[in-house]
Design a protein around this motif. Structure first.
Motif, PDB file in Angstrom:
ATOM      1  N   TYR A  93       8.903   4.314  19.888  1.00 19.90           N
ATOM      2  CA  TYR A  93      11.120   4.322  20.546  1.00 19.90           C
ATOM      3  C   TYR A  93      10.620   5.548  21.779  1.00 19.90           C
ATOM      4  O   TYR A  93      11.315   4.686  22.828  1.00 19.90           O
ATOM      5  CB  TYR A  93      11.194   5.395  19.795  1.00 19.90           C
ATOM      6  N   GLU A  94       9.906   6.236  22.154  1.00 19.85           N
ATOM      7  CA  GLU A  94       9.795   6.345  24.237  1.00 19.85           C
ATOM      8  C   GLU A  94       9.384   5.269  24.882  1.00 19.85           C
ATOM      9  O   GLU A  94       9.399   5.028  25.450  1.00 19.85           O
ATOM     10  CB  GLU A  94       8.896   7.394  23.967  1.00 19.85           C
ATOM     11  N   VAL A  95       8.347   4.542  24.124  1.00 19.72           N
ATOM     12  CA  VAL A  95       7.677   3.206  25.628  1.00 19.72           C
ATOM     13  C   VAL A  95       8.185   1.939  25.118  1.00 19.72           C
ATOM     14  O   VAL A  95       8.506   0.708  25.787  1.00 19.72           O
ATOM     15  CB  VAL A  95       6.734   2.816  25.023  1.00 19.72           C
ATOM     16  N   GLY A  96       9.406   1.917  24.002  1.00 21.61           N
ATOM     17  CA  GLY A  96       9.701   0.549  23.842  1.00 21.61           C
ATOM     18  C   GLY A  96       9.319  -0.017  23.031  1.00 21.61           C
ATOM     19  O   GLY A  96       9.634  -1.388  23.291  1.00 21.61           O
ATOM     20  N   THR A  97       8.615  -0.101  22.510  1.00 20.77           N
ATOM     21  CA  THR A  97       8.213  -1.076  21.936  1.00 20.77           C
ATOM     22  C   THR A  97       8.849  -1.292  19.852  1.00 20.77           C
ATOM     23  O   THR A  97       9.394  -2.689  19.340  1.00 20.77           O
ATOM     24  CB  THR A  97       6.739  -0.970  20.922  1.00 20.77           C
ATOM     25  N   SER A  98       9.977   0.117  20.325  1.00 24.97           N
ATOM     26  CA  SER A  98      10.628  -0.258  18.304  1.00 24.97           C
ATOM     27  C   SER A  98      11.738   0.863  18.758  1.00 24.97           C
ATOM     28  O   SER A  98      12.006   1.363  20.180  1.00 24.97           O
ATOM     29  CB  SER A  98      10.040  -0.120  17.420  1.00 24.97           C
ATOM     30  N   GLU A  99      12.713   0.411  18.223  1.00 22.67           N
ATOM     31  CA  GLU A  99      13.991   0.870  18.516  1.00 22.67           C
ATOM     32  C   GLU A  99      14.294   1.797  16.966  1.00 22.67           C
ATOM     33  O   GLU A  99      14.149   1.660  16.168  1.00 22.67           O
ATOM     34  CB  GLU A  99      15.380   0.551  19.197  1.00 22.67           C
ATOM     35  N   PRO A 100      15.195   3.345  17.429  1.00 18.23           N
ATOM     36  CA  PRO A 100      15.771   4.214  16.455  1.00 18.23           C
ATOM     37  C   PRO A 100      16.220   2.988  15.541  1.00 18.23           C
ATOM     38  O   PRO A 100      16.980   3.056  15.983  1.00 18.23           O
ATOM     39  CB  PRO A 100      15.058   5.649  16.903  1.00 18.23           C
ATOM     40  N   ASP A 101      16.297   3.419  14.085  1.00 14.84           N
ATOM     41  CA  ASP A 101      17.487   3.205  12.887  1.00 14.84           C
ATOM     42  C   ASP A 101      18.625   4.555  13.333  1.00 14.84           C
ATOM     43  O   ASP A 101      18.749   5.316  14.143  1.00 14.84           O
ATOM     44  CB  ASP A 101      17.125   3.068  11.414  1.00 14.84           C
TER      45      ASP A 101
ATOM     46  N   GLU B 250       5.118  17.953  17.875  1.00 11.05           N
ATOM     47  CA  GLU B 250       6.051  19.154  17.457  1.00 11.05           C
ATOM     48  C   GLU B 250       7.275  18.708  17.037  1.00 11.05           C
ATOM     49  O   GLU B 250       7.789  18.815  15.848  1.00 11.05           O
ATOM     50  CB  GLU B 250       6.297  20.114  18.694  1.00 11.05           C
ATOM     51  N   VAL B 251       8.052  17.194  17.023  1.00  6.38           N
ATOM     52  CA  VAL B 251       8.441  16.622  16.759  1.00  6.38           C
ATOM     53  C   VAL B 251       8.892  16.419  15.123  1.00  6.38           C
ATOM     54  O   VAL B 251       9.405  16.687  14.218  1.00  6.38           O
ATOM     55  CB  VAL B 251       9.393  15.483  17.926  1.00  6.38           C
ATOM     56  N   TYR B 252       7.262  16.123  14.985  1.00  7.28           N
ATOM     57  CA  TYR B 252       6.873  15.120  13.428  1.00  7.28           C
ATOM     58  C   TYR B 252       7.156  16.528  12.659  1.00  7.28           C
ATOM     59  O   TYR B 252       7.361  16.138  11.372  1.00  7.28           O
ATOM     60  CB  TYR B 252       6.025  14.802  13.429  1.00  7.28           C
ATOM     61  N   GLU B 253       6.626  17.793  13.061  1.00 10.64           N
ATOM     62  CA  GLU B 253       6.712  19.488  12.292  1.00 10.64           C
ATOM     63  C   GLU B 253       7.778  19.519  12.039  1.00 10.64           C
ATOM     64  O   GLU B 253       8.005  19.904  10.995  1.00 10.64           O
ATOM     65  CB  GLU B 253       5.240  19.857  12.837  1.00 10.64           C
ATOM     66  N   LYS B 254       9.012  19.744  12.859  1.00  9.59           N
ATOM     67  CA  LYS B 254      10.562  19.482  12.991  1.00  9.59           C
ATOM     68  C   LYS B 254      11.266  18.923  12.242  1.00  9.59           C
ATOM     69  O   LYS B 254      12.026  19.277  11.035  1.00  9.59           O
ATOM     70  CB  LYS B 254      11.041  20.548  14.359  1.00  9.59           C
ATOM     71  N   ILE B 255      10.615  17.426  12.295  1.00  9.97           N
ATOM     72  CA  ILE B 255      12.254  16.841  11.013  1.00  9.97           C
ATOM     73  C   ILE B 255      11.492  15.618  10.915  1.00  9.97           C
ATOM     74  O   ILE B 255      12.614  14.499   9.882  1.00  9.97           O
ATOM     75  CB  ILE B 255      12.824  16.507  12.497  1.00  9.97           C
TER      76      ILE B 255
ATOM     77  N   ILE C 104      10.072  12.543  11.905  1.00 11.95           N
ATOM     78  CA  ILE C 104       9.608  11.601  12.558  1.00 11.95           C
ATOM     79  C   ILE C 104       8.213  11.468  13.156  1.00 11.95           C
ATOM     80  O   ILE C 104       8.189  12.501  13.991  1.00 11.95           O
ATOM     81  CB  ILE C 104      10.315  11.169  14.143  1.00 11.95           C
ATOM     82  N   ASN C 105       7.393  10.554  12.762  1.00 13.55           N
ATOM     83  CA  ASN C 105       5.923  10.522  12.971  1.00 13.55           C
ATOM     84  C   ASN C 105       5.121  10.207  14.569  1.00 13.55           C
ATOM     85  O   ASN C 105       6.454   9.414  15.055  1.00 13.55           O
ATOM     86  CB  ASN C 105       5.189   8.820  12.390  1.00 13.55           C
ATOM     87  N   ASN C 106       4.554  10.613  15.046  1.00 11.27           N
ATOM     88  CA  ASN C 106       4.385  10.811  16.808  1.00 11.27           C
ATOM     89  C   ASN C 106       4.664   9.552  16.354  1.00 11.27           C
ATOM     90  O   ASN C 106       5.147   9.053  17.942  1.00 11.27           O
ATOM     91  CB  ASN C 106       3.092  12.155  17.337  1.00 11.27           C
ATOM     92  N   LYS C 107       3.213   8.412  16.039  1.00  6.45           N
ATOM     93  CA  LYS C 107       3.093   7.268  16.201  1.00  6.45           C
ATOM     94  C   LYS C 107       4.221   6.598  16.679  1.00  6.45           C
ATOM     95  O   LYS C 107       4.713   5.340  17.844  1.00  6.45           O
ATOM     96  CB  LYS C 107       2.114   6.487  15.936  1.00  6.45           C
ATOM     97  N   THR C 108       5.258   6.345  15.719  1.00  6.75           N
ATOM     98  CA  THR C 108       6.702   6.074  15.422  1.00  6.75           C
ATOM     99  C   THR C 108       7.462   6.849  16.751  1.00  6.75           C
ATOM    100  O   THR C 108       8.054   5.504  17.287  1.00  6.75           O
ATOM    101  CB  THR C 108       7.411   6.731  14.167  1.00  6.75           C
ATOM    102  N   LEU C 109       7.442   7.946  16.705  1.00  3.48           N
ATOM    103  CA  LEU C 109       7.979   8.581  18.381  1.00  3.48           C
ATOM    104  C   LEU C 109       7.606   7.768  19.197  1.00  3.48           C
ATOM    105  O   LEU C 109       8.581   7.443  20.628  1.00  3.48           O
ATOM    106  CB  LEU C 109       8.238   9.575  18.242  1.00  3.48           C
ATOM    107  N   SER C 110       6.649   7.648  19.535  1.00  2.59           N
ATOM    108  CA  SER C 110       5.613   7.038  20.776  1.00  2.59           C
ATOM    109  C   SER C 110       6.439   5.611  21.203  1.00  2.59           C
ATOM    110  O   SER C 110       6.957   5.416  22.436  1.00  2.59           O
ATOM    111  CB  SER C 110       4.468   6.716  20.647  1.00  2.59           C
TER     112      SER C 110
END
Length: 116
Positions: free
Chosen positions: A37-45, A22-27, A29-35
């Motif tokens: 961010y949430e698990v800490g393997t990457s940080e959002p710009d 739903e985040v992907y659909e609204k703004i 941001i790909n769900n794999k990218t968001l995942s």
């Protein structure tokens, strides 16, 4: 790597009752990218972080530091009954410390005394 930012992003997303799709659909941001961010393997710009904060109705300050500047900046839930299991499963803070389940149950008992 400290994943406090990812944990707060996930908490904010869940408080808005959104899935990663739903985040992907609204703004967008790909769900794999968001995942990531949430698990800490990457940080959002900054741009992505700003879009997420806007969607979740939280501030960037809160996501980065965890310190709410006002009650508006803390992720909000909608209509949770104080006596429900859903209420007890929420993270509640008192003086910046997480309340235990026993403390939350005591809070419910105090509310019953006040309102019954």
């Amino acid at each position: 790597m400290d994943n406090a930012i990812g944990e707060r992003l996930k908490k904010a997303r869940k408080h808005t009752n959104l899935t990663q799709i739903e985040v992907y659909e609204k703004i967008g941001i790909n769900n794999k990218t968001l995942s990531g961010y949430e698990v800490g393997t990457s940080e959002p710009d900054y741009k992505s972080l700003a879009r997420l904060c806007n969607l979740y109705n939280v501030t960037i300050d809160w996501v980065i530091t965890g310190i709410p500047l006002s009650s508006v900046e803390v992720p909000k839930t909608k209509g949770i009954e104080l006596t429900s299991e859903e209420f007890l499963s929420n993270d509640l803070l008192y003086r910046d410390k997480a309340m235990t389940l026993t403390e939350k149950r005591k809070l419910v008992e105090i509310a019953r005394l006040l309102f019954d």
